[in-house]
Enzyme design. Structure first.
Site, PDB file in Angstrom:
ATOM      1  N   GLY A 148      -7.452   3.526   3.274  1.00 38.39           N
ATOM      2  CA  GLY A 148      -7.573   2.477   2.253  1.00 38.39           C
ATOM      3  C   GLY A 148      -8.815   2.580   1.394  1.00 38.39           C
ATOM      4  O   GLY A 148      -8.902   1.920   0.378  1.00 38.39           O
ATOM      5  N   VAL A 149      -9.793   3.388   1.809  1.00 39.27           N
ATOM      6  CA  VAL A 149     -11.019   3.489   0.996  1.00 39.27           C
ATOM      7  C   VAL A 149     -10.984   4.753   0.137  1.00 39.27           C
ATOM      8  O   VAL A 149     -10.284   5.715   0.437  1.00 39.27           O
ATOM      9  CB  VAL A 149     -12.317   3.437   1.855  1.00 39.27           C
ATOM     10  CG1 VAL A 149     -12.396   2.148   2.643  1.00 39.27           C
ATOM     11  CG2 VAL A 149     -12.410   4.628   2.772  1.00 39.27           C
ATOM     12  N   ASP A 205       0.880  -1.154   0.000  1.00 45.83           N
ATOM     13  CA  ASP A 205       0.000   0.000   0.000  1.00 45.83           C
ATOM     14  C   ASP A 205       0.931   1.220   0.000  1.00 45.83           C
ATOM     15  O   ASP A 205       2.115   1.096   0.337  1.00 45.83           O
ATOM     16  CB  ASP A 205      -0.870  -0.046   1.263  1.00 45.83           C
ATOM     17  CG  ASP A 205      -1.649   1.226   1.456  1.00 45.83           C
ATOM     18  OD1 ASP A 205      -2.277   1.671   0.484  1.00 45.83           O
ATOM     19  OD2 ASP A 205      -1.610   1.798   2.572  1.00 45.83           O
ATOM     20  N   ARG A 235     -11.863   8.246  -2.036  1.00 45.13           N
ATOM     21  CA  ARG A 235     -12.207   9.596  -1.587  1.00 45.13           C
ATOM     22  C   ARG A 235     -13.707   9.715  -1.331  1.00 45.13           C
ATOM     23  O   ARG A 235     -14.139  10.173  -0.278  1.00 45.13           O
ATOM     24  CB  ARG A 235     -11.779  10.588  -2.667  1.00 45.13           C
ATOM     25  CG  ARG A 235     -11.557  11.975  -2.191  1.00 45.13           C
ATOM     26  CD  ARG A 235     -11.092  12.815  -3.354  1.00 45.13           C
ATOM     27  NE  ARG A 235      -9.923  12.269  -4.029  1.00 45.13           N
ATOM     28  CZ  ARG A 235      -9.595  12.541  -5.295  1.00 45.13           C
ATOM     29  NH1 ARG A 235     -10.345  13.347  -6.028  1.00 45.13           N
ATOM     30  NH2 ARG A 235      -8.528  12.006  -5.836  1.00 45.13           N
ATOM     31  N   ASP A 284      -0.012   5.118   0.896  1.00 45.87           N
ATOM     32  CA  ASP A 284      -0.206   6.106   1.971  1.00 45.87           C
ATOM     33  C   ASP A 284      -0.070   5.445   3.352  1.00 45.87           C
ATOM     34  O   ASP A 284      -0.805   4.518   3.669  1.00 45.87           O
ATOM     35  CB  ASP A 284      -1.609   6.723   1.875  1.00 45.87           C
ATOM     36  CG  ASP A 284      -1.814   7.487   0.578  1.00 45.87           C
ATOM     37  OD1 ASP A 284      -0.915   8.214   0.177  1.00 45.87           O
ATOM     38  OD2 ASP A 284      -2.906   7.338  -0.030  1.00 45.87           O
ATOM     39  N   ASP A 319      -1.417  -0.617   6.046  1.00 40.38           N
ATOM     40  CA  ASP A 319      -1.646   0.061   7.329  1.00 40.38           C
ATOM     41  C   ASP A 319      -3.138   0.266   7.569  1.00 40.38           C
ATOM     42  O   ASP A 319      -3.521   0.888   8.555  1.00 40.38           O
ATOM     43  CB  ASP A 319      -0.928   1.426   7.366  1.00 40.38           C
ATOM     44  CG  ASP A 319      -1.598   2.438   6.463  1.00 40.38           C
ATOM     45  OD1 ASP A 319      -2.056   2.040   5.361  1.00 40.38           O
ATOM     46  OD2 ASP A 319      -1.678   3.619   6.853  1.00 40.38           O
ATOM     47  N   SER A 365      -5.578   5.283  -3.909  1.00 38.58           N
ATOM     48  CA  SER A 365      -5.498   6.716  -4.194  1.00 38.58           C
ATOM     49  C   SER A 365      -5.309   7.007  -5.682  1.00 38.58           C
ATOM     50  O   SER A 365      -4.530   6.348  -6.367  1.00 38.58           O
ATOM     51  CB  SER A 365      -4.327   7.323  -3.420  1.00 38.58           C
ATOM     52  OG  SER A 365      -4.110   8.641  -3.847  1.00 38.58           O
ATOM     53  N   LYS A 366      -6.020   8.050  -6.124  1.00 35.16           N
ATOM     54  CA  LYS A 366      -5.837   8.495  -7.505  1.00 35.16           C
ATOM     55  C   LYS A 366      -4.588   9.375  -7.628  1.00 35.16           C
ATOM     56  O   LYS A 366      -4.203   9.766  -8.717  1.00 35.16           O
ATOM     57  CB  LYS A 366      -7.084   9.258  -7.968  1.00 35.16           C
ATOM     58  CG  LYS A 366      -8.290   8.329  -8.061  1.00 35.16           C
ATOM     59  CD  LYS A 366      -9.489   8.971  -8.690  1.00 35.16           C
ATOM     60  CE  LYS A 366     -10.533   7.892  -8.932  1.00 35.16           C
ATOM     61  NZ  LYS A 366     -11.854   8.391  -9.190  1.00 35.16           N
ATOM     62  N   ASN A 367      -4.003   9.706  -6.481  1.00 29.55           N
ATOM     63  CA  ASN A 367      -2.789  10.533  -6.481  1.00 29.55           C
ATOM     64  C   ASN A 367      -1.509   9.698  -6.363  1.00 29.55           C
ATOM     65  O   ASN A 367      -0.417  10.255  -6.238  1.00 29.55           O
ATOM     66  CB  ASN A 367      -2.839  11.523  -5.312  1.00 29.55           C
ATOM     67  CG  ASN A 367      -3.953  12.543  -5.489  1.00 29.55           C
ATOM     68  OD1 ASN A 367      -3.969  13.274  -6.472  1.00 29.55           O
ATOM     69  ND2 ASN A 367      -4.913  12.558  -4.566  1.00 29.55           N
TER      70      ASN A 367
HETATM   71  C1  BG6 Z   1      -5.825   5.643   0.320  1.00 27.05           C
HETATM   72  C2  BG6 Z   1      -5.889   6.380   1.624  1.00 27.05           C
HETATM   73  O1  BG6 Z   1      -4.521   5.261   0.064  1.00 27.05           O
HETATM   74  O2  BG6 Z   1      -6.292   6.458  -0.745  1.00 27.05           O
HETATM   75  C3  BG6 Z   1      -7.271   6.926   1.859  1.00 27.05           C
HETATM   76  O3  BG6 Z   1      -5.541   5.507   2.673  1.00 27.05           O
HETATM   77  C4  BG6 Z   1      -7.706   7.778   0.677  1.00 27.05           C
HETATM   78  O4  BG6 Z   1      -7.287   7.677   3.044  1.00 27.05           O
HETATM   79  C5  BG6 Z   1      -7.613   6.947  -0.589  1.00 27.05           C
HETATM   80  O5  BG6 Z   1      -9.033   8.216   0.862  1.00 27.05           O
HETATM   81  C6  BG6 Z   1      -7.989   7.769  -1.839  1.00 27.05           C
HETATM   82  O6  BG6 Z   1      -7.029   8.748  -2.061  1.00 27.05           O
HETATM   83  P1  BG6 Z   1      -7.156   9.961  -3.099  1.00 27.05           P
HETATM   84  O7  BG6 Z   1      -5.784  10.528  -3.124  1.00 27.05           O
HETATM   85  O8  BG6 Z   1      -7.561   9.376  -4.420  1.00 27.05           O
HETATM   86  O9  BG6 Z   1      -8.160  10.893  -2.568  1.00 27.05           O
HETATM   87 MG    MG Z   2      -2.520   3.212   3.663  1.00 25.65          MG
END
Ligand code: BG6
Ligand code: MG
Length: 452
Positions: A287-288, A250, A290, A252, A411, A357-359
């Site tokens: 992990g979930v 994972d 946005r 973040d 995590d 995450s999309k980031n």
């Molecule tokens: C996960 C984070 O990795 O990515 C979450 O643990 C977050 O907290 C999810 O909501 C989505 O991330 P993003 O960057 O697409 O908003």
């Molecule tokens: Mg994480």
């Protein structure tokens, strides 16, 4: 030696006052009291022609950073055995990430330390670097004279590294290993007047007493009395992690502490909505996606919003989050992380990122972590977010492994559940350790090498 009594007292006082500090957060022995308060050196932004650093930057500038030119604390751990295995491992990984090996006395010591920790491939690479130093004129100054101490270090890397020799008060200890590319190696020792030959070959460790009285020896932790000969089958001392073909991380909160920024961004949004926010609620968001995170928050505050408003809020959260990400660079990755990835790769283990995450790709690029991964699957590639296993299944497919061959590092409880549903073993960090589905629980990422 004409040693005076007062000199002995001074030695004793110096010994008494010398200590290695310990840092709870990183689990390492910092090399001095102020070391961890310094900025980490930005290696990614340092042009190649600025190495060796000590020839291009003033010491007063260098010493304000966490950067080492050679093995220091790592050397202390090689010389003094009485360090907890976890502290030795964490320190090795930490210092490996910030050491430039500009001194010719560095790689031989890192090689010995790597052997002792079971990083055999890297021990061999470090040994090779030491052995080739003057042969290939790596530092460019061999014409001024050979690096004799490095030569000694190269020899030590065989005895103390590959053969695992330790000289203790109760006798000689060995934990021999044969590098993959070698058929054999042998060396001689003189111990308390006895001459000994040691050979490592054909799956066997052989000791021969050439002259002198019997010698007590310990091999792989078992005590023997060396009379004439001693034969012990070579043991493969293997780390648990080696049974996996792949590790899926994972992102973040595992590789980068961006979980903190998610927290701060959601804290702003919840304040605006008047919904109480704390670590407990935040853990449910880990992990979930946005949008699902927002749903969880709204549900906890018993808030009902229209779709349009939800989209606007999610966008706002992302803007706040992205603002925090702007400052990311290679120094945002905890020291030790790159080293961990490097060792996994040396062991032939494939590595991937599986993030909701999309980031994720933006973060991997900004920190310079991207090139390490054989596959990246993120929030843009999936239709169902954790605890659905899609993200990990896709990563495994890209790596060409089946779930049973891969370990997921998480995590988030949602991530552990996803791993479990997908048929993966898991290693839990932080809050995820509370999940009853966690396969193993590790305090820090380095636990992959001692707690699996
Ligand atoms: C996960 C984070 O990795 O990515 C979450 O643990 C977050 O907290 C999810 O909501 C989505 O991330 P993003 O960057 O697409 O908003
Ligand atoms: Mg994480």
């Amino acid at each position: 030696m004409k040693l005076e009594e007062k000199e002995i007292d001074a030695f004793a006082e110096a010994a008494e006052k010398m200590y290695l500090p310990y840092d709870e957060k990183t689990g390492i022995n910092p090399q001095d009291d102020s070391f961890l308060s310094k900025k980490r050196w930005n290696f990614v932004r340092t042009p190649k022609d600025k190495f060796p650093l000590l020839l291009h930057y003033h010491p007063l500038f260098l010493y304000r950073h966490q950067v080492c030119k050679q093995a220091d604390t790592v050397l202390a751990h090689v010389v003094f055995g009485d360090v907890l295995p976890e502290t030795r491992m964490d320190s090795f990984l930490y210092y490996e990430d910030i050491t430039t090996h500009d001194s010719s006395l560095s790689t031989c010591i890192f090689g010995i330390a790597a052997s002792g920790l079971g990083f055999y491939e890297d021990a061999y690479r470090y040994f090779g670097n030491s052995a080739k130093l003057d042969l290939l004129n790596v530092p460019g100054n061999t014409k001024d004279g050979l690096h004799m101490a490095n030569m000694g270090g190269t020899y030590m890397a065989i005895l103390f590294g590959f053969a695992g020799l330790k000289i203790t008060e109760s006798g000689l200890c060995f934990s021999p290993h044969l590098p993959k590319l070698w058929k054999t190696y042998r060396f001689h020792l003189q111990y308390k007047g006895s001459r000994i030959r040691a050979e490592i070959a054909a799956g066997e460790f052989r000791l021969t007493l050439l002259s002198g009285s019997n010698v007590p020896v310990r091999v792989y932790g078992t005590d023997y009395e060396l009379k004439d000969f001693l034969f012990v089958p070579l043991q493969i001392v293997s780390m648990g992690i080696r049974k996996y073909k792949a590790v899926i991380f994972d992102l973040d909160g595992v590789l980068v502490s961006t979980d903190r920024y998610h927290y701060l961004a959601w804290e702003c949004i919840t304040r605006e909505l008047g919904i109480p926010f704390d670590e407990k609620l935040n853990n449910l968001l880990k992990g979930v996606s946005r949008m699902e995170s927002l749903e969880i928050i709204l549900k906890s505050g018993k808030h009902i919003l229209e779709e349009k408003e939800k989209i606007a809020l999610a966008e706002k959260k992302n803007d706040l989050y992205r603002r925090c990400l702007e400052a990311l660079d290679s120094t945002s990755i905890e020291a030790g992380v790159v080293s961990i990835l490097k060792h996994l790769k040396s062991m032939g283990i494939k590595i991937a990122v599986g993030s909701s995450s999309k980031n994720a790709r933006y973060i991997l690029d900004k920190t310079g972590l991207a090139p390490w991964f054989d596959a990246v699957v993120d929030g843009n590639d999936i239709t169902q977010t954790k605890p659905h296993p899609e993200v990990f299944l896709k990563a495994a497919e890209l790596l060409g492994v089946v779930p049973a061959e891969a370990l997921v590092v998480e995590d988030a409880t949602a991530g552990i559940e996803a791993a479990h549903t997908g048929g993966f073993d898991s290693a839990a960090l932080g809050d995820a350790c509370n999940s009853p589905l966690a396969g193993s629980r590790i305090d820090r990422l380095s636990g992959l090498f001692y707690a699996i």
